[in-house]
Write a protein that holds these residues in place. Structure first.
Motif, PDB file in Angstrom:
ATOM      1  N   GLU A  71      18.527   0.221  20.988  1.00  0.00           N
ATOM      2  CA  GLU A  71      18.160  -0.273  19.619  1.00  0.00           C
ATOM      3  C   GLU A  71      17.287   0.834  18.890  1.00  0.00           C
ATOM      4  OE1 GLU A  71      17.134  -1.444  22.525  1.00  0.00           O
ATOM      5  OE2 GLU A  71      14.870  -1.642  22.754  1.00  0.00           O
ATOM      6  N   ASP A  72      16.713   1.654  19.780  1.00  0.00           N
ATOM      7  CA  ASP A  72      15.973   2.775  19.021  1.00  0.00           C
ATOM      8  C   ASP A  72      16.986   3.895  18.206  1.00  0.00           C
ATOM      9  OD1 ASP A  72      13.571   1.848  19.808  1.00  0.00           O
ATOM     10  OD2 ASP A  72      13.207   3.555  21.291  1.00  0.00           O
ATOM     11  N   MET A  73      17.980   3.930  18.350  1.00  0.00           N
ATOM     12  CA  MET A  73      18.992   4.543  17.917  1.00  0.00           C
ATOM     13  C   MET A  73      19.386   4.187  16.480  1.00  0.00           C
ATOM     14  SD  MET A  73      19.711   7.379  19.339  1.00  0.00           S
ATOM     15  CE  MET A  73      18.136   7.478  20.270  1.00  0.00           C
ATOM     16  N   LYS A  74      18.556   3.275  15.866  1.00  0.00           N
ATOM     17  CA  LYS A  74      18.789   3.019  14.301  1.00  0.00           C
ATOM     18  C   LYS A  74      17.747   3.695  13.674  1.00  0.00           C
ATOM     19  CE  LYS A  74      14.816  -0.240  14.181  1.00  0.00           C
ATOM     20  NZ  LYS A  74      14.424  -1.693  13.995  1.00  0.00           N
ATOM     21  N   TYR A  75      17.032   4.792  14.604  1.00  0.00           N
ATOM     22  CA  TYR A  75      16.174   5.604  13.966  1.00  0.00           C
ATOM     23  C   TYR A  75      16.714   7.024  13.886  1.00  0.00           C
ATOM     24  CZ  TYR A  75      12.203   2.520  15.522  1.00  0.00           C
ATOM     25  OH  TYR A  75      11.577   1.477  15.452  1.00  0.00           O
ATOM     26  N   ASP A  76      17.849   7.082  14.288  1.00  0.00           N
ATOM     27  CA  ASP A  76      18.628   8.190  14.199  1.00  0.00           C
ATOM     28  C   ASP A  76      18.924   9.125  12.860  1.00  0.00           C
ATOM     29  OD1 ASP A  76      19.801  10.547  15.872  1.00  0.00           O
ATOM     30  OD2 ASP A  76      21.515   9.648  15.965  1.00  0.00           O
ATOM     31  N   MET A  77      18.581   8.366  11.995  1.00  0.00           N
ATOM     32  CA  MET A  77      18.568   8.850  10.555  1.00  0.00           C
ATOM     33  C   MET A  77      17.297   9.230  10.013  1.00  0.00           C
ATOM     34  SD  MET A  77      16.792   6.133   9.790  1.00  0.00           S
ATOM     35  CE  MET A  77      16.754   6.064   8.193  1.00  0.00           C
ATOM     36  N   CYS A  78      16.310   9.743  10.895  1.00  0.00           N
ATOM     37  CA  CYS A  78      15.091   9.900  10.377  1.00  0.00           C
ATOM     38  C   CYS A  78      14.931  11.266   9.636  1.00  0.00           C
ATOM     39  CB  CYS A  78      14.103   9.925  11.535  1.00  0.00           C
ATOM     40  SG  CYS A  78      13.530   8.076  11.857  1.00  0.00           S
ATOM     41  N   GLY A  79      15.825  12.181  10.017  1.00  0.00           N
ATOM     42  CA  GLY A  79      15.811  13.419   9.318  1.00  0.00           C
ATOM     43  C   GLY A  79      16.293  13.288   7.958  1.00  0.00           C
ATOM     44  N   GLY A  80      17.472  12.458   7.735  1.00  0.00           N
ATOM     45  CA  GLY A  80      17.864  12.091   6.316  1.00  0.00           C
ATOM     46  C   GLY A  80      16.828  11.187   5.467  1.00  0.00           C
ATOM     47  N   ALA A  81      15.827  10.631   6.299  1.00  0.00           N
ATOM     48  CA  ALA A  81      14.814   9.781   5.612  1.00  0.00           C
ATOM     49  C   ALA A  81      13.733  10.719   5.117  1.00  0.00           C
ATOM     50  CB  ALA A  81      14.334   8.751   6.560  1.00  0.00           C
ATOM     51  N   ALA A  82      13.498  11.685   6.042  1.00  0.00           N
ATOM     52  CA  ALA A  82      12.369  12.742   5.527  1.00  0.00           C
ATOM     53  C   ALA A  82      12.740  13.681   4.287  1.00  0.00           C
ATOM     54  CB  ALA A  82      11.988  13.588   6.925  1.00  0.00           C
ATOM     55  N   VAL A  83      14.060  13.754   4.213  1.00  0.00           N
ATOM     56  CA  VAL A  83      14.506  14.541   3.071  1.00  0.00           C
ATOM     57  C   VAL A  83      14.581  13.943   1.995  1.00  0.00           C
ATOM     58  CG1 VAL A  83      16.801  15.679   2.425  1.00  0.00           C
ATOM     59  CG2 VAL A  83      15.907  16.292   4.579  1.00  0.00           C
ATOM     60  N   MET A  84      14.841  12.551   2.155  1.00  0.00           N
ATOM     61  CA  MET A  84      14.731  11.657   0.729  1.00  0.00           C
ATOM     62  C   MET A  84      13.277  11.525   0.296  1.00  0.00           C
ATOM     63  SD  MET A  84      17.378  10.179  -0.379  1.00  0.00           S
ATOM     64  CE  MET A  84      19.440  10.689  -0.248  1.00  0.00           C
ATOM     65  N   ALA A  85      12.545  11.241   1.254  1.00  0.00           N
ATOM     66  CA  ALA A  85      11.209  11.058   0.994  1.00  0.00           C
ATOM     67  C   ALA A  85      10.514  12.292   0.260  1.00  0.00           C
ATOM     68  CB  ALA A  85      10.522  10.870   2.345  1.00  0.00           C
TER      69      ALA A  85
END
Ligand code: BES
Ligand code: MN
Ligand code: ZN
Length: 518
Positions: A293-307
């Motif tokens: 279930e933690d693999m929903k976090y596999d977009m954190c690089g994208g999230a950081a860049v958007m942020a």
């Protein structure tokens, strides 16, 4: 969560009538405690509380000044003293910044315990760090520590649904412009990281690749950026064989989201690429069930860049910035990519798929090759939850950093230290690149068990040519990041503040540290 007001004020703390009034107290080398309020200092002495509260770092004392009938010195409902610990005068500047953030986080935690909505913090004077940086880091810490994600708690008891702070007043003897600006900086940084946490906290069924596209368009509209979204058909036409391959087993369409910020003057361009894998099942090389279930976090690089782009939209720095988020799921549907398949990337390089779970590099490779060709940036940085091996190497305390340009790497190391998101460099080299040799294609997508973080970066290196490039493997730090008062459990929002710090210092460093491209 509603947005929190942050106000700098010169109005006397004694008159503040909100829920919580906070004084930060330094631990004296010897003798009596010095609190900014002489009344509090004398209370401490009289009551003998000094035995219990010595103002060690992180030590807390909460009391209710209005209970004492005769004492009408304070209007606040509660008073909180927070220990700052000893300040010797030889602490590193970055360490003092971190101490302010940690103090801010602690204040937010205490405010949460008593469900305070309106608080006032008296900004302390700390030797070795300018008042404006205390204000910046303290507000950053409070806002980061006050984060909670309650969107899907629909049936929880009332007391669990405290919505966080509504108003933070920062008392300063002189509320100068510099102080206001610094608080604003802390606020922008914290809100960016909180936005990254929000995206990460959304489950895979709610935050899909299309949501990255919607979010990108929203940011573009709000901040006059340019947003382009490549869909599946365009990817096919353009030959983005990496992201298409990863997407094959999923019914959610892939998206490549491009956001461009251009300042008025001609400047250098920085390209940022963030892995936006909205759920990583491993594909046919399926991951074990426990913890998947933690693999929903596999977009954190994208999230950081958007942020980061949100913060950039607010601050409008003197640097061109292009952000690309390749976004897809990695699923094991009937049409999924298989071990043994050979794919062709955007730049024509072919890759033998040995393990479908090494999918991040496949989508990043296309995004990097495309971004470099289209935008011809001076520098490129990618962020990705790329390898479990990064956790083996550095635990959850440091982000792995690799790159082909010492100056860029140095700047990132400094930016990480300044923002409390430390990085550690790992090497690249031809021995590692050799591990990726394939008998049937230009390379294969995994390099065996050893040096997993390095071989993953070596894969990306093949797509950046000689453009100065750095890669941040945030697999260990994007969630379960080092326990800190200002980092609640769950996704940390890592990367956004480091990138912002890098951008903020860019102008100065453009001439002195970062060398011009050959
Ligand atoms: N998203 C994972 C990396 C990951 C694992 C991040 C655990 C955070 C926690 C990535 O796509 C992955 O599965 N990598 C593989 C690569 C391997 C097959 C070469 C890994 O690390 O096991
Ligand atoms: Mn994977
Ligand atoms: Zn992954």
């Amino acid at each position: 969560m509603k947005s929190t007001k942050v106000i700098v004020t010169e109005k006397k703390p004694e008159q503040f009538s909100g829920d919580l009034l906070v004084y930060c107290v330094e631990q004296p080398k010897k003798g009596a405690l010095k609190c900014d309020s002489s009344i509090v200092s004398s209370w401490l002495e009289q009551s003998g509380t000094l035995e219990e509260f010595r103002a060690k770092e992180g030590e807390l004392l909460l009391f209710y000044p209005r209970i004492e009938k005769e004492s009408v010195s304070f209007s606040a409902r509660r008073l909180l003293l927070v220990g700052l610990g000893k300040i010797e005068g030889n602490e590193a500047h970055d360490e003092l910044r971190e101490r302010c953030r940690l103090t801010g986080g602690l204040i937010a935690q205490q405010a949460g315990k008593v469900k305070a909505k309106k608080i006032m913090i008296c900004l302390p004077e700390i030797m070795g760090i300018p008042a404006k940086e205390v204000a910046e880091c303290m507000s950053e810490g409070v806002l980061l520590g006050d984060y909670r994600f309650l969107k899907y708690k629909k049936n929880a008891p009332e007391e669990e649904l405290y919505q966080g702070l509504e108003e933070i007043r920062l008392f300063a003897r002189a509320s100068t412009d510099a102080l206001h600006k610094a608080v604003r900086m802390g606020q922008i940084a914290a809100l960016a990281a909180r936005e990254a946490r929000n995206m990460a906290n959304e489950p895979g069924n709610c935050w899909t690749p299309s949501h990255f596209a919607t979010h990108g368009r929203m940011l573009a509209k709000k901040y006059s950026l340019k947003c382009t979204v490549l869909g599946k058909d365009e990817m096919k036409r353009m030959g983005m064989g990496g992201i298409l391959a990863v997407n094959q087993g999923s019914t959610e369409p892939p998206k490549m989201v491009v956001l461009e910020y251009r300042p008025i003057h001609k400047t250098q361009t920085l390209l940022l690429v963030g892995k936006g894998l909205t759920f990583d099942s491993g594909g046919v090389s399926l991951k074990p069930g426990a913890g998947m279930e933690d693999m929903k976090y596999d977009m954190c690089g994208g999230a950081a860049v958007m942020a980061l782009m949100q913060a950039v939209g607010e601050e409008r720095p003197d640097l061109g910035i292009v952000a690309i988020v390749p976004a897809t799921e990695n699923m094991a549907g009937g049409a999924a990519l298989k071990p043994g398949d050979i794919i062709t990337h955007y730049n024509g390089l072919t890759s033998e798929i040995v393990n479908t779970d090494a999918e991040g590099r496949l989508i990043l490779a296309d995004a990097l090759a495309f971004g470099l060709e289209k935008f011809k940036p001076d520098y490129v940085i990618d962020l990705a939850t790329l390898t479990g091996a990064a956790i083996i190497a550095l635990g959850h305390h440091r982000t792995a950093l690799l790159g082909n340009n010492d100056e860029l790497v140095e700047c990132l190391l400094a930016a990480g230290d300044r923002s409390g998101e430390p990085l550690w460099r790992l090497p690249l080299g031809k021995e590692y690149t050799k591990q990726l040799e394939s008998r049937v294609a230009d390379m294969k997508n995994t390099g065996g068990k050893s040096a997993g973080t390095i071989t993953a970066a070596a894969y990306l290196e093949k797509f950046v040519g000689d453009t100065p490039w750095a890669h941040l493997d945030i697999a260990g730090t994007a969630w379960e990041f080092t326990e800190k008062s200002y980092v609640p459990r769950g996704p940390s929002g890592i990367g956004a503040r480091t990138l912002l710090e890098l951008v903020r210092r860019w102008k100065k460093e453009e001439k002195t540290v970062i060398v011009q491209r050959k």
